[in-house]
Every structure is written in C-alpha cells, then in structure tokens.
Design a protein around this motif. Structure first.
Motif, mmCIF file in Angstrom:
data_model
loop_
_atom_site.group_PDB
_atom_site.id
_atom_site.type_symbol
_atom_site.label_atom_id
_atom_site.label_comp_id
_atom_site.label_asym_id
_atom_site.label_seq_id
_atom_site.Cartn_x
_atom_site.Cartn_y
_atom_site.Cartn_z
ATOM 1 N N UNK A 742 0.809 -1.028 -0.014
ATOM 2 C CA UNK A 742 -0.047 0.033 -0.063
ATOM 3 C C UNK A 742 0.752 1.150 0.124
ATOM 4 N N UNK A 743 0.344 2.158 -0.437
ATOM 5 C CA UNK A 743 1.156 3.521 -0.653
ATOM 6 C C UNK A 743 0.275 4.690 -0.517
ATOM 7 N N UNK A 749 3.729 13.847 4.033
ATOM 8 C CA UNK A 749 4.196 12.633 4.553
ATOM 9 C C UNK A 749 3.715 11.574 3.291
ATOM 10 N N UNK A 750 4.698 10.484 3.203
ATOM 11 C CA UNK A 750 4.562 9.709 2.160
ATOM 12 C C UNK A 750 4.424 8.466 2.958
ATOM 13 N N UNK A 751 3.501 7.665 3.083
ATOM 14 C CA UNK A 751 3.371 6.033 3.746
ATOM 15 C C UNK A 751 3.538 5.049 2.859
ATOM 16 N N UNK A 752 4.464 4.033 3.350
ATOM 17 C CA UNK A 752 4.385 2.869 2.614
ATOM 18 C C UNK A 752 4.118 1.837 3.397
ATOM 19 N N UNK A 753 3.243 0.744 3.177
ATOM 20 C CA UNK A 753 2.993 -0.384 3.858
ATOM 21 C C UNK A 753 3.747 -1.570 3.231
ATOM 22 N N UNK A 827 4.829 -0.422 8.310
ATOM 23 C CA UNK A 827 4.481 0.900 7.927
ATOM 24 C C UNK A 827 5.664 1.868 8.034
ATOM 25 N N UNK A 828 6.126 2.300 6.950
ATOM 26 C CA UNK A 828 7.027 3.445 7.009
ATOM 27 C C UNK A 828 6.449 4.579 6.556
ATOM 28 N N UNK A 829 6.685 5.710 7.372
ATOM 29 C CA UNK A 829 6.366 7.039 7.090
ATOM 30 C C UNK A 829 7.319 7.956 6.731
ATOM 31 N N UNK A 861 5.143 5.782 -9.359
ATOM 32 C CA UNK A 861 3.901 6.542 -8.970
ATOM 33 C C UNK A 861 3.527 7.548 -9.651
ATOM 34 N N UNK A 862 2.311 8.035 -9.143
ATOM 35 C CA UNK A 862 1.847 9.357 -9.897
ATOM 36 C C UNK A 862 1.079 9.991 -8.553
ATOM 37 N N UNK A 863 1.198 11.478 -8.252
ATOM 38 C CA UNK A 863 0.584 12.023 -7.319
ATOM 39 C C UNK A 863 -0.062 13.302 -7.980
ATOM 40 N N UNK A 864 -1.464 13.137 -7.499
ATOM 41 C CA UNK A 864 -2.391 14.162 -8.249
ATOM 42 C C UNK A 864 -2.445 15.178 -7.117
ATOM 43 N N UNK A 865 -2.513 14.855 -5.756
ATOM 44 C CA UNK A 865 -2.718 15.638 -4.838
ATOM 45 C C UNK A 865 -2.242 15.204 -3.543
#
Length: 866
Positions: A742-743, A749-753, A827-829, A861-865
């Motif tokens: 998950x992302x 903050x960018x969270x990766x699980x 989970x990494x933040x 990845x793509x970040x729209x918001x």
C-alpha cells in the motif's frame, strides 16, 4: 536545404554531409512523375533516402518523413528499413544493390495513389499511398542522414507523366515488370509462412481487390474469404459481411500484406483478381431495401450495417460455409460452392427468397435450392481431428512465485495447419479441466487436462476469426472480441469443433487501418461485456487516419448483445482492460500522439463517459481529460496489457481485492498500490512482482484451484523471449514477497506499507530511500520527454508543443528528511518537506526484513494531490 548538414557538389556529383537534413526541389510540386537518379555507397551501412510526395517542409526535414514517403537507401537486406523499401512502411521484394563503390540506378514512379520503385532495372516495390498522405502530389528531395553516411548522387531528373497515366502505361523497360507485379505479385514475392497456412474455410479480414483494373482498397472491411476446396488453396471467393455481397472470386489466391501476417502498414490484404476475376461485383449492398433502393443509406457511407440487412453469423459443415442473415426482416441462408467447371456458384435457399428481384444482379451464377442449406446448419464433420499431447514443465525452487511452462502445440512446418499459435486471451470452462484460448491469427484452441496438470491436450476448435484479442466464457459458451464484432463460437454436435459462428453483436464500425485493434473482453457483476478499440494511427505510429465513432473508445455491451454504448473516449492503443468488483473500469494505454507515455487509466460508473486524452478520438465527450491512476516510464511499461483483481479463491500470495497491472511490453506483472482522493480521483503506484515469464504478459486469469495463468504473444513492441506462451503461476507457500502492499500521501508525508516486518535501523534511515520526480508534456507530438517540476525549463516545454521531446530528460531529486517505522513493523512514514503533485515519482528503497532478507525495489507512482 531543410535542416542541418549539406550536399557538397563537385563535378556533377553531390555528396551528403552531416544531417539529418533534406535537399529538396522547391520550384515545383509533382503529381504523376518519374524521378530518376544514380547513387553510390562505399559502405552498405551508409544511410540515406529519396523523399517523394511531401508538402513544403520549410526548415524542418521531418515533414518529409512524417507526411511524405522515403525510399530507403541503406543496406542489402530485404526488409522495411533497407534499400528499396518505403521506409518503415513496406519492404522491397528484392534488393539488387550493386557492389560497394559502384553506381546504382533508381527510378521512382509516383502515379495516382501508387509509388513504384525500380532499382537497377528490377522492380522492387509497388506501394499504395495512404489517404490524405502524399496520395496526389508533393515535392521531391534527397536526404543527408548523418556524418557517417557520405552517400553520393548524380544525374537526378524528374519527368512529368500524363495525369491519367497508370503503372501499366509506363515506358520503356519497367512498364511490363511493374504491371506484372501488380497483376500477379505472388510470382514475385518470396514465399512466406502464411502463404501455406490453413486459416480455415472461412477467413475474416479487411480485404482489397481489383475492380475494372483499378485497385479497390475497401472491397470488404468485414470480409469473409471462402476456400471451399482445401486442395485448391488459391481458389477463393470474397463476401462483404456488411453489404451481404459476393464481391469477387479468383483462382489466384490472396496476398496477406497487412498486420498480423505480412506486417505492412497502410495497406490491406488483397484478393489477387486483377485481370482474371471469375466474377466481380460493384461496390454496394447486394440486396435492395423494402423500397427497392440500392443506395448506401448508412450513417457513414462505406462503413457499418444497413438497416435492412442483418448478418447473423454462419455455419460450417466440413469445408462448406452457410451464411445466415436477414433481408428486410426475412431469414435467408446462402452459400457458395464449386460448380462443374471449377467455378463458383452462389446458392440461395428458395424458401427464404420471397422477392428475388431485390437481389442485385451480379456476374456470378445463382442457384435457387430448396432445403439443401438448412441441412448443413446442424453440425458437420470435423476438419481438425488432430490432438496434441504435451507435458508441462513444473517449476521448483525457493522463489515466491513458481512458473510452470505449458508447451504449445506444433507450429509452422511441424503443424498440420502450417500456422502460428500466437495466444492473445483465454478463459476456463466451468469444469475447471478445460480452457479456451484464442490467437492473433484467428484460431480458437481447447486445452484440457488442467485439473491433474500432468498430460495436457491441445485441439484446434475454430479458425478464421478476425484477429481476436479478447475471450470470455459465459455459461460455458465462448465469446470472442474480434475486430469486426463480438462472436459466440459453438460446437453443435459435441466433437470439440465449432460448427456455428454466431454473431453476438456486429454494430462496431471499422476502417481499413492496420492499427484498429480491439482489446479485451470482460464482464461485470450484471453480465455486461466491455472491450476497447484502438485509434487508427498512420504508418509509423504518428497522428491518425480517418476516425469513426468507435475508434479510440471503451465500449459496453448489454448481456443480451443488443445494445452497444461508449463509456469512454480518447484512447490510442489500450492493449488490455479490466473490470473491477464494483464496476470500476481500467485500461492500459500506449505512448503516442497526445499520450506522453504509457499509463493506467481508471474510472467509475458514476464518471462515465470520460475522456482519456487522445484529442482526435474525443468524439462528443466535452469533459476535461481524465488523469490516470499512474503514469509509467518506458522501461517500466512500454505497452500495456490487462488489469485484474485478485478473487477470493486465489492462492497467489496476494490479498483478495488487490489489483494487478500487466505489461505486455516488459513481460511483467505489477502490484498496484492505489489511493482514492476525496474527489474520487485515483492515484498511486506500482511495484513489480517477482515473476519471470517466457512470453509477454498480455492476459491473466485465475483457475478455480487458486493458481494464476498468464498468456501472451509477440506482435508489436515487447521484450518477450518467445513468440507466444501460456504459463501457470503458483505461490510458493510460506515464501515472503517482501514487497510494498500500500502507498498513500498526505501533506508532507508519504506512507508505505510492506507485507513483511522490517528491520528498524534501515527503515528509519532516510538514506535508505532515494526519490526522483518529473513531469510529462501532453501535446500533439508523439510521446514526451521528462521535464523538471522544481525548475521548469519553459523554453523546452514550449518546444515540446511543436516537436518531439523524448530526448529531453530532466529529473528532480527529492529529499527525505525523516523516516518513521510504525508499531506494526511494516508501515514506514517518510517526511518529505517538498512533497507535491508529480506525474511521475520513482521511489527506490533498500531495506531488510526482521529475518535479514534483503528488500530492494522501486515504486513508480503518480501524485495528483497531497
């Protein structure tokens, strides 16, 4: 001179220097003309070309490349990039290039919509121009390609020809040769594998032919070629399935020039009836409407169905084909058979012909029979009795995914059908022991023995369909998405061979373009079908031919096959589609005009219809461009495949409901890490699953026992190791994947699980992560370079609107200032002070699990918001 470099002229010889540039004759456009010149290369690897029929280029030599035609000068090969070829469009049939350092003579005839190339007095190419591209007139020029290609030219002359001149009228020496190749090209071409292949007694493609000695490219857009005598390969008749017309017949066979056989772009497969048709019908419907009119009353003349004609499919009885259609609501059966004089006789069922006067008179014998055809519609003798047993190769080892290889049936010279088996889609029957698989060449195969998975058996079930790229089994009935429509392929008598080819929906409107693929076939929980149509690109992939209402669209078909509607527009070449558990729709997309790179499209029921980016295929959708879930760099996905969601019964080491994205181009399977925004827009990334395939990753399906099957073939750009394949993928129980699952982003903050517990020291070290970001330019150009977000290069961005920018590469480094490991150990933040929207983010990580396993990978990845 257009572009860089020059030609140095000395004593009547011009030598190319630098480039890529174009030296062109600016005083006159030429219509019908012959360009004659001599050229010399001291090394056959030198590169140059002669350009014809291009518009005024100004100072841009690429105008001639994209909007005219290049007769290639380079190399001794016989392909579409060697001497005598129409560059990247059509290979020469021979290459009589003289030894290094000797002068070669080339004549190029541009007459009407044809270009003929004569090299050293041998005709090597006859090419039909595209509509709207150099089909009437243009300028002539020669190319200086690069500093390492000092090709020399001399004695360049242009001779205008009469406005009505045709190739066969040419004089002196090349005239008979040109005409002979046009009349009977199979005697001039090298024999190819598809010349001997058995495509069945009915073979549907788009066909051209010759009518009154003129080439007719659209003789049958949805055309069924009939071969009733398996021993007389060249004895063929052609039906137009939109006009219900017997178009022509000949004993000289066909020329399979187009994709997926000859591989040419901008041309059609041809019935070789020039000068010798047994009969030849004028263009138009074979039957009048109720008012007695033979007018083309269709919404787009030349394309689609007539209101008074309905093609319902056909029956196969041995090699005899019986067509099933209606005229003004009246059911009718029709066939052709070989007469006593080895000619074709058109056979109509008497009981169905109430008003025979509505049948347009054609120069072919017509026989009215009673009951003969009905008896042929109940299942007939098999024509593919062979079965082929194979032993799967079972994988072992410690990898998380074990890939079992399933050998294909024999192909080419080892096959009784002399064909290829280029798999494009498949599905399982309800018994779990059998699957149906379709091929790009038009076959359907049965594969049985899947339950025990020890000895597997292949059997050819059907042939002759129009390049099916989608297959779905519903209630144990095979449904196929072919370029001409959706079909049901049915076995009437239980001999594991199709006897009834039933039209499920024939409403899709097509052109003769080589690129008009029809991708995928999926269903939702309500039983609706979905598939997607590509846009008809011009040869070379840039810009588009004529676009009709279904080109570049995502289509929905009701469960009964009656109603076809558009749910999205603006597609270029989606490659594959997906239908989610809640009715969400997805597709891949390929880089091209208005498409900066490959991507994963995603939209919901409530958003339909959406516009997905290709302006020429916008149609009537006025909404803004719908941004994708994720963009992909070319080395991640250069040609998309299918999307799929993990079902509850799957045992593949992934959670039910997770989404997969397949890359046909990179032969890879990606785990999708989606995030839904408050607006409903999806964003997120993908991470590659550790699955190594021998074929491209084109279609995926889940067997009832829980494993995952993947099939693919090699037909356009892919790194696949083999022409085709189908593999069973099993999860190696207990082996950790050690992947992100998950992302999400919010604020800074960018969270990766991850799916495994991680070593705290590395997980909390910002140096364990390296992040870059960039953006793309969505423009009328082909694709896009990579552009800085943090330090925009405004000049480069403006230039990208006017010319291709793929060579531009500027990425931004993104600093991670802190990393925190959650209580779950998974989970990494990450804290990123400059986190902002980015069309592309590349997140590299270098971690370890608690057990000491190395966890190294990349998320795109793509970040729209945020």
């Amino acid at each position: 001179m257009a572009g860089p470099g020059e030609f140095v002229v000395d004593d009547g010889t011009a030598t190319a220097k630098g480039g890529m540039g174009l030296w062109w004759y600016s005083k006159e456009k030429f219509e019908n003309a012959t360009l004659s010149l001599e050229f010399k290369m001291d090394d056959p690897s030198y590169n140059s070309g002669v350009f014809v029929r291009f518009p005024e280029p100004g100072n841009d030599p690429w105008v001639a490349v994209k909007e005219g035609y290049e007769v290639q000068i380079s190399g001794r090969g016989v392909d579409d990039v060697s001497t005598g070829a129409i560059y990247k469009l059509q290979a020469a049939v021979a290459n009589p290039l003289k030894p290094d350092g000797e002068w070669n003579k080339m004549e190029i005839h541009t007459l009407r919509n044809e270009i003929a190339v004569v090299l050293n007095n041998q005709l090597v190419n006859v090419f039909k121009t595209e509509k709207g591209r150099g089909d009437k007139e243009g300028y002539f020029g020669i190319q200086n390609h690069d500093d390492g290609s000092p090709v020399q030219f001399r004695n360049i002359t242009v001779t205008p020809q009469h406005p009505k001149a045709r190739l066969r009228n040419l004089t002196p020496r090349s005239a008979e040769t040109v005409y002979e190749l046009k009349r009977n090209p199979e005697t001039k071409k090298k024999k190819e594998w598809f010349d001997d292949a058995d495509f069945g007694p009915a073979f549907i493609q788009t066909w051209g032919d010759f009518y009154n000695d003129e080439y007719r490219p659209d003789a049958a857009l949805k055309g069924m070629l009939l071969r009733p005598d398996p021993k007389a390969h060249n004895l063929v008749a052609l039906y137009n399935l939109e006009t219900m017309q017997v178009v022509t017949a000949t004993d000289r066979g066909v020329s399979l020039d187009n994709t997926p056989f000859g591989g040419n772009h901008g041309t059609q497969n041809k019935v070789m009836n020039l000068g010798n048709p047994m009969f030849n019908s004028e263009t138009g419907p074979a039957w009048a409407d109720a008012d007695g009119s033979f007018e083309d009353s269709r919404e787009t003349p030349g394309h689609g169905n007539f209101d008074h004609l309905e093609f319902k499919g056909y029956f196969r009885h041995g090699h005899r084909i019986v067509l099933d259609y209606t005229v003004n609501g009246q059911d009718l059966l029709e066939s052709v058979k070989i007469g006593d004089d080895n000619d074709f006789v058109r056979v109509l069922d008497k009981s169905a012909v109430e008003k025979p006067e509505l049948l347009k008179a054609a120069p072919s014998p017509v026989k009215i029979v009673e009951g003969e055809l009905k008896a042929l519609t109940e299942g007939g003798p098999a024509i593919y009795p062979e079965t082929f047993e194979v032993t799967p190769k079972i994988a072992t080892g410690d990898d998380p995914f074990l890939v079992d290889q399933i050998p294909l049936p024999p192909v080419l010279k080892d096959s009784p059908y002399k064909n290829k088996v280029r798999l494009t889609d498949f599905d399982f029957f309800s018994d779990g022991d059998r699957a149906a698989l379709c091929t790009w060449d038009g076959d359907v195969w049965l594969l049985s023995g899947l339950k025990e998975f020890k000895t597997l058996t292949w059997k050819r079930f059907a042939a002759g369909l129009f390049e099916p790229l989608g297959l779905k089994i519903v209630d144990d009935v095979i449904h196929l998405n072919a370029r001409d429509g959706i079909w049901q392929v049915i076995d009437l008598n239980g001999d594991d061979e199709a006897d009834h080819f039933k039209v499920f929906n024939y409403d899709v409107v097509i052109t003769d373009n080589f690129h008009e693929f029809s991708f995928g076939l999926e269903t939702d929980s309500e039983g609706n079908f979905y598939f997607a149509k590509a846009s008809p690109v011009k040869p070379g992939g840039r810009n588009f031919d004529k676009i009709l209402k279904h080109n570049g669209t995502f289509l929905k078909l009701t469960p009964d096959g009656k109603e076809l509607t558009v749910v999205a527009t603006g597609l270029r070449a989606p490659g594959g589609i997906g239908v989610g558990p809640n009715g969400e729709l997805t597709s891949g997309e390929n880089e091209g005009t208005w498409q900066p790179c490959c991507k994963l499209n995603y939209f919901t029921k409530d958003e339909r219809p959406v516009f997905l980016g290709t302006e020429q295929a916008r149609h009537e959708v006025t909404k803004d461009f719908k941004e994708p879930l994720c963009y992909f760099p070319m080395d991640v996905d250069n040609s998309g495949g299918q999307q799929a969601w993990i079902p509850d019964f799957a045992k593949v080491g992934l959670q039910a409901g997770e989404m997969l994205h397949l890359s046909y181009g990179q032969s890879s399977v990606y785990r999708v890490l989606p995030q839904e925004l408050e607006s409903g827009q999806m964003q997120g990334g993908v991470v590659r699953l550790p699955i190594t395939l021998s074929s491209s990753a084109q279609r995926v399906n889940f067997h009832p026992e829980g494993s995952m099957y993947i099939c693919g073939m090699r037909g356009w750009q892919t790194n696949a190791a083999s022409d085709a394949g189908i593999q069973r993928v099993r999860y190696n129980e207990g082996t950790p994947l050690n992947l992100p699952e998950a992302m999400s982003v919010k604020g800074d903050k960018l969270t990766l699980v991850f799916d495994s517990e991680l070593d705290e020291e590395l997980a909390t070290d910002p140096e364990s992560f390296s992040i870059k970001r960039w953006k793309y330019m969505r423009t009328p150009q082909y694709g896009s370079g990579q552009f800085s977000i943090d330090n925009p290069d405004l000049e480069a961005e403006a230039n990208a609107q006017k010319q291709e920018s793929k060579g531009h590469k500027q990425q931004d480094d993104v600093e991670v200032t802190a990393a925190e490991l959650g209580e779950d150990g998974k989970t990494i933040i990450l804290t990123i002070p400059t986190l902002k929207p980015a069309q592309q983010m590349k997140i590299d990580y270098d971690l370890e699990t608690l057990d000491g396993d190395v966890v190294i990978g990349t998320i795109y990845s793509t970040i729209h918001k945020n």
